[in-house]
Design a protein around this motif. Structure first.
Motif, PDB file in Angstrom:
ATOM      1  N   ARG A   1       0.847  -1.187   0.000  1.00  0.00           N
ATOM      2  CA  ARG A   1       0.000   0.000   0.000  1.00  0.00           C
ATOM      3  C   ARG A   1       0.881   1.236   0.000  1.00  0.00           C
ATOM      4  O   ARG A   1       1.739   1.383   0.864  1.00  0.00           O
ATOM      5  CB  ARG A   1      -0.925  -0.026   1.206  1.00  0.00           C
ATOM      6  N   THR A   2       0.659   2.101  -0.980  1.00  0.00           N
ATOM      7  CA  THR A   2       1.456   3.321  -1.071  1.00  0.00           C
ATOM      8  C   THR A   2       0.757   4.453  -0.330  1.00  0.00           C
ATOM      9  O   THR A   2      -0.393   4.344   0.076  1.00  0.00           O
ATOM     10  CB  THR A   2       1.692   3.734  -2.533  1.00  0.00           C
ATOM     11  N   SER A   3       1.463   5.523  -0.207  1.00  0.00           N
ATOM     12  CA  SER A   3       0.983   6.700   0.498  1.00  0.00           C
ATOM     13  C   SER A   3      -0.342   7.198  -0.081  1.00  0.00           C
ATOM     14  O   SER A   3      -0.565   7.124  -1.287  1.00  0.00           O
ATOM     15  CB  SER A   3       2.028   7.812   0.367  1.00  0.00           C
ATOM     16  N   PRO A   4      -1.212   7.739   0.773  1.00  0.00           N
ATOM     17  CA  PRO A   4      -2.443   8.337   0.250  1.00  0.00           C
ATOM     18  C   PRO A   4      -2.176   9.655  -0.486  1.00  0.00           C
ATOM     19  O   PRO A   4      -3.031  10.128  -1.230  1.00  0.00           O
ATOM     20  CB  PRO A   4      -3.301   8.563   1.497  1.00  0.00           C
ATOM     21  N   ALA A   5      -0.999  10.234  -0.302  1.00  0.00           N
ATOM     22  CA  ALA A   5      -0.638  11.440  -1.048  1.00  0.00           C
ATOM     23  C   ALA A   5      -0.413  11.035  -2.506  1.00  0.00           C
ATOM     24  O   ALA A   5       0.459  10.207  -2.801  1.00  0.00           O
ATOM     25  CB  ALA A   5       0.607  12.083  -0.459  1.00  0.00           C
TER      26      ALA A   5
ATOM     27  N   SER B   1      -2.271  -1.922  11.104  1.00  0.00           N
ATOM     28  CA  SER B   1      -2.888  -2.745  10.061  1.00  0.00           C
ATOM     29  C   SER B   1      -2.132  -4.033   9.781  1.00  0.00           C
ATOM     30  O   SER B   1      -2.723  -5.010   9.313  1.00  0.00           O
ATOM     31  CB  SER B   1      -2.973  -1.939   8.758  1.00  0.00           C
ATOM     32  N   GLY B   2      -0.820  -4.032  10.005  1.00  0.00           N
ATOM     33  CA  GLY B   2      -0.010  -5.176   9.624  1.00  0.00           C
ATOM     34  C   GLY B   2       0.253  -5.234   8.129  1.00  0.00           C
ATOM     35  O   GLY B   2       0.891  -6.151   7.638  1.00  0.00           O
ATOM     36  N   ALA B   3      -0.243  -4.245   7.389  1.00  0.00           N
ATOM     37  CA  ALA B   3      -0.077  -4.201   5.938  1.00  0.00           C
ATOM     38  C   ALA B   3       1.306  -3.650   5.586  1.00  0.00           C
ATOM     39  O   ALA B   3       1.859  -2.823   6.308  1.00  0.00           O
ATOM     40  CB  ALA B   3      -1.153  -3.306   5.314  1.00  0.00           C
ATOM     41  N   VAL B   4       1.841  -4.125   4.469  1.00  0.00           N
ATOM     42  CA  VAL B   4       3.092  -3.581   3.966  1.00  0.00           C
ATOM     43  C   VAL B   4       2.786  -2.248   3.295  1.00  0.00           C
ATOM     44  O   VAL B   4       1.894  -2.143   2.452  1.00  0.00           O
ATOM     45  CB  VAL B   4       3.777  -4.546   2.977  1.00  0.00           C
ATOM     46  N   ARG B   5       3.509  -1.230   3.699  1.00  0.00           N
ATOM     47  CA  ARG B   5       3.311   0.122   3.177  1.00  0.00           C
ATOM     48  C   ARG B   5       4.592   0.579   2.494  1.00  0.00           C
ATOM     49  O   ARG B   5       5.674   0.101   2.808  1.00  0.00           O
ATOM     50  CB  ARG B   5       2.939   1.064   4.304  1.00  0.00           C
ATOM     51  N   ARG B   6       4.441   1.516   1.559  1.00  0.00           N
ATOM     52  CA  ARG B   6       5.593   2.023   0.807  1.00  0.00           C
ATOM     53  C   ARG B   6       5.520   3.529   0.741  1.00  0.00           C
ATOM     54  O   ARG B   6       4.461   4.113   0.486  1.00  0.00           O
ATOM     55  CB  ARG B   6       5.592   1.448  -0.605  1.00  0.00           C
ATOM     56  N   THR B   7       6.668   4.149   0.936  1.00  0.00           N
ATOM     57  CA  THR B   7       6.774   5.587   0.747  1.00  0.00           C
ATOM     58  C   THR B   7       8.083   5.913   0.055  1.00  0.00           C
ATOM     59  O   THR B   7       8.989   5.077  -0.024  1.00  0.00           O
ATOM     60  CB  THR B   7       6.622   6.355   2.078  1.00  0.00           C
TER      61      THR B   7
END
Length: 147
Positions: free
Chosen positions: A11-15, A51-57
């Motif tokens: 999941r990437t940034s909401p920006a 969330s435990g989700a993998v995030r990316r920025t």
């Protein structure tokens, strides 16, 4: 970070601009989208603390020897960036710098270490000095060390 333990979705940034740059960076294999305002950038994948989700920025970086340094400036806001809070909870991350991807550990620098590297970081991105002056919050500097 064991990405395989998750559903595989990143999941990437909401920006929108960050998400667009992250997508370009990743889809090009690290050959495009590697700078912001002329400053080198890396992709940071980490696990969300709730969330435990993998995030990316996408983050600008400096160097200290073989290590990468990222700054939790949040534009001089009085709040830490969410990615930093997630690194405090789970310091195992995956990093992409250009065409290379590697696992790393994130560690907040001590005040002494931060003062040592701060001039280099301001040289890399002069706005960091403005951001620091804008807030009473201690702006963290994080070392990304290869695992």
């Amino acid at each position: 970070m064991a990405t395989e333990q998750h559903d595989g979705a990143v999941r990437t940034s909401p920006a929108k601009w960050v998400a667009a740059q992250a997508e370009l960076y990743e889809s090009s294999g690290g050959t495009k989208g590697t700078t912001q305002l002329g400053v080198p950038c890396l992709l940071l994948d980490y696990v969300g603390r709730r969330s435990g989700a993998v995030r990316r920025t996408v983050l600008m970086y400096g160097r200290d020897g073989d290590d990468y340094l990222i700054v939790g400036s949040n534009g001089g806001s009085d709040r830490h960036p969410l990615w930093y809070l997630n690194l405090l909870a789970g310091p195992a991350v995956d990093v992409r710098v250009g065409t290379e991807r590697f696992p790393a550990l994130a560690e907040t620098l001590s005040p002494e270490e931060k003062e040592r590297v701060w001039p280099h970081l301001v040289e890399v991105f002069p706005r960091y000095a403005e951001y620091r002056a804008r807030t009473d919050r201690d702006i963290p500097v994080v070392r990304l060390r290869r695992r």
